[in-house]
Design an enzyme around this catalytic site. Sequence first.
Site, PDB file in Angstrom:
ATOM      1  N   ASP A  15       7.588  10.826  44.836  1.00  0.00           N
ATOM      2  CA  ASP A  15       7.770   9.690  45.745  1.00  0.00           C
ATOM      3  C   ASP A  15       6.476   9.376  46.502  1.00  0.00           C
ATOM      4  O   ASP A  15       5.649  10.261  46.727  1.00  0.00           O
ATOM      5  CB  ASP A  15       8.898  10.038  46.732  1.00  0.00           C
ATOM      6  CG  ASP A  15       9.414   8.819  47.468  1.00  0.00           C
ATOM      7  OD1 ASP A  15       9.201   7.688  46.974  1.00  0.00           O
ATOM      8  OD2 ASP A  15      10.016   8.986  48.538  1.00  0.00           O
ATOM      9  N   ASN A  53       4.276   6.494  45.940  1.00  0.00           N
ATOM     10  CA  ASN A  53       3.194   5.717  45.296  1.00  0.00           C
ATOM     11  C   ASN A  53       2.857   4.459  46.100  1.00  0.00           C
ATOM     12  O   ASN A  53       1.688   4.118  46.287  1.00  0.00           O
ATOM     13  CB  ASN A  53       3.614   5.270  43.892  1.00  0.00           C
ATOM     14  CG  ASN A  53       3.714   6.412  42.916  1.00  0.00           C
ATOM     15  OD1 ASN A  53       3.315   7.532  43.228  1.00  0.00           O
ATOM     16  ND2 ASN A  53       4.253   6.150  41.736  1.00  0.00           N
ATOM     17  N   HIS A 100       1.291   3.226  41.503  1.00  0.00           N
ATOM     18  CA  HIS A 100       2.015   3.739  40.332  1.00  0.00           C
ATOM     19  C   HIS A 100       1.013   4.167  39.241  1.00  0.00           C
ATOM     20  O   HIS A 100       1.226   5.159  38.555  1.00  0.00           O
ATOM     21  CB  HIS A 100       2.968   2.685  39.775  1.00  0.00           C
ATOM     22  CG  HIS A 100       4.086   2.318  40.722  1.00  0.00           C
ATOM     23  ND1 HIS A 100       4.790   3.260  41.428  1.00  0.00           N
ATOM     24  CD2 HIS A 100       4.618   1.112  41.082  1.00  0.00           C
ATOM     25  CE1 HIS A 100       5.709   2.654  42.178  1.00  0.00           C
ATOM     26  NE2 HIS A 100       5.615   1.350  41.986  1.00  0.00           N
ATOM     27  N   LEU A 157       6.452  24.074  27.059  1.00  0.00           N
ATOM     28  CA  LEU A 157       7.055  23.460  28.247  1.00  0.00           C
ATOM     29  C   LEU A 157       7.971  22.284  27.868  1.00  0.00           C
ATOM     30  O   LEU A 157       7.587  21.416  27.089  1.00  0.00           O
ATOM     31  CB  LEU A 157       5.921  22.948  29.158  1.00  0.00           C
ATOM     32  CG  LEU A 157       6.332  22.181  30.412  1.00  0.00           C
ATOM     33  CD1 LEU A 157       6.971  23.111  31.436  1.00  0.00           C
ATOM     34  CD2 LEU A 157       5.120  21.480  31.035  1.00  0.00           C
TER      35      LEU A 157
HETATM   36  C1  IPE Z   1      13.358   8.455  44.424  1.00  0.00           C
HETATM   37  O1  IPE Z   1      12.442   7.696  45.128  1.00  0.00           O
HETATM   38  C2  IPE Z   1      13.348   8.047  42.984  1.00  0.00           C
HETATM   39  C3  IPE Z   1      12.137   8.396  42.251  1.00  0.00           C
HETATM   40  C4  IPE Z   1      11.164   9.132  42.689  1.00  0.00           C
HETATM   41  C5  IPE Z   1      12.091   7.891  40.909  1.00  0.00           C
HETATM   42  P1  IPE Z   1      12.891   6.387  45.902  1.00  0.00           P
HETATM   43  O2  IPE Z   1      11.688   5.838  46.558  1.00  0.00           O
HETATM   44  O3  IPE Z   1      13.621   5.473  45.000  1.00  0.00           O
HETATM   45  O4  IPE Z   1      13.915   6.975  46.952  1.00  0.00           O
HETATM   46  P2  IPE Z   1      14.446   6.394  48.323  1.00  0.00           P
HETATM   47  O5  IPE Z   1      14.863   4.982  48.065  1.00  0.00           O
HETATM   48  O6  IPE Z   1      13.307   6.457  49.289  1.00  0.00           O
HETATM   49  O7  IPE Z   1      15.558   7.296  48.720  1.00  0.00           O
HETATM   50  C1  IPE Z   2       7.753   6.611  43.634  1.00  0.00           C
HETATM   51  O1  IPE Z   2       7.020   5.905  44.565  1.00  0.00           O
HETATM   52  C2  IPE Z   2       7.839   5.908  42.293  1.00  0.00           C
HETATM   53  C3  IPE Z   2       9.168   5.367  41.994  1.00  0.00           C
HETATM   54  C4  IPE Z   2      10.248   5.472  42.710  1.00  0.00           C
HETATM   55  C5  IPE Z   2       9.273   4.629  40.756  1.00  0.00           C
HETATM   56  P1  IPE Z   2       7.651   4.697  45.373  1.00  0.00           P
HETATM   57  O2  IPE Z   2       7.458   3.457  44.585  1.00  0.00           O
HETATM   58  O3  IPE Z   2       9.036   4.986  45.772  1.00  0.00           O
HETATM   59  O4  IPE Z   2       6.717   4.646  46.641  1.00  0.00           O
HETATM   60  P2  IPE Z   2       7.157   4.486  48.150  1.00  0.00           P
HETATM   61  O5  IPE Z   2       8.207   5.518  48.405  1.00  0.00           O
HETATM   62  O6  IPE Z   2       7.686   3.096  48.293  1.00  0.00           O
HETATM   63  O7  IPE Z   2       5.935   4.728  48.939  1.00  0.00           O
HETATM   64 MG    MG Z   3       9.932   5.842  47.369  1.00  0.00          MG
END
Ligand code: IPE
Ligand code: IPE
Ligand code: MG
Length: 254
Positions: free
Chosen positions: A14, A16, A31, A125
């Site tokens: 999480d 990015n 991303h 792995l």
């Molecule tokens: C969780 O991250 C899903 C992934 C890492 C793919 P999210 O960014 O979607 O989660 P929430 O919305 O903050 O709970």
């Molecule tokens: C995780 O990073 C990637 C996915 C959920 C696909 P986010 O896109 O959720 O990044 P934040 O949490 O908004 O910073």
């Molecule tokens: Mg996120």
Amino acid sequence: MPNAIPQHVAVIMDGNGRWAKKQGLLRIQGHEVGVQRVEEIIKAAQEKGVRYLTLYAFSKENWRRPKEEVEFLMGLLSVYLDKKIKELIKNNCVFNVIGEMGDLGATLQKKLTEAMEASRNNTGLVVTLALSYSSRREILRACQKIADEVSRGEIKSSEITEEIFSRSLYTADMPDPELLIRTSGEMRISNFLLWQISYAELYITPKFWPEFTRDEFEKALEDYKGRERRFGDTCPVKVSNSSNGTRAANGGRT
Ligand code: IPE
Ligand code: IPE
Ligand code: MG
């Protein structure tokens, strides 16, 4: 029976978007850097002797994001499969997907299936990508499967065990994760492996996923080594000095 290195590490990748914003970049650039970390952490996990690495890449709920971001993420996955999967397979990794693959585009599904097929006989792995994944859906799906078996008379409802239930999940062939890592500091599970992580050790770091380098991964493994796992008992089993994890005959009680 804990070992110093967890057999199965699951990661909620999480942050990015927030990382990109902090750098004055676009979310999608976050991303892109995130994919580089995926490659780095796969290598690190391999070298450290982790057996299963499960990466939460896209949740069922992530379809709610703006269309452009979703399309970009799917494109990124497609490019990753085109460019990097051969190396992964060459390195003896097994490639695996959990989640509702049917939600993905036909071309992507084909590439994922081919990658899984091509790596099926590898012995290293096991890298699992959770795509269009929802743990609640996975649990419901398992319930439906077992209910069908009951209605066909193949099993009695009283015979349903935790093991049978586990074997009806996407993760049927994997041990439960001993360690769950979440980057970017959020104290939540976001519908990931709810059944499987019932006794996992949690490691939540404020680092955003694009900052989660090999060193950070090693820190998480070090932290895991210092954990005491109790599984509801009174006698803790220290992960690092479990000398291959065996408890004394008295369960470690003195
Ligand atoms: C969780 O991250 C899903 C992934 C890492 C793919 P999210 O960014 O979607 O989660 P929430 O919305 O903050 O709970
Ligand atoms: C995780 O990073 C990637 C996915 C959920 C696909 P986010 O896109 O959720 O990044 P934040 O949490 O908004 O910073
Ligand atoms: Mg996120």
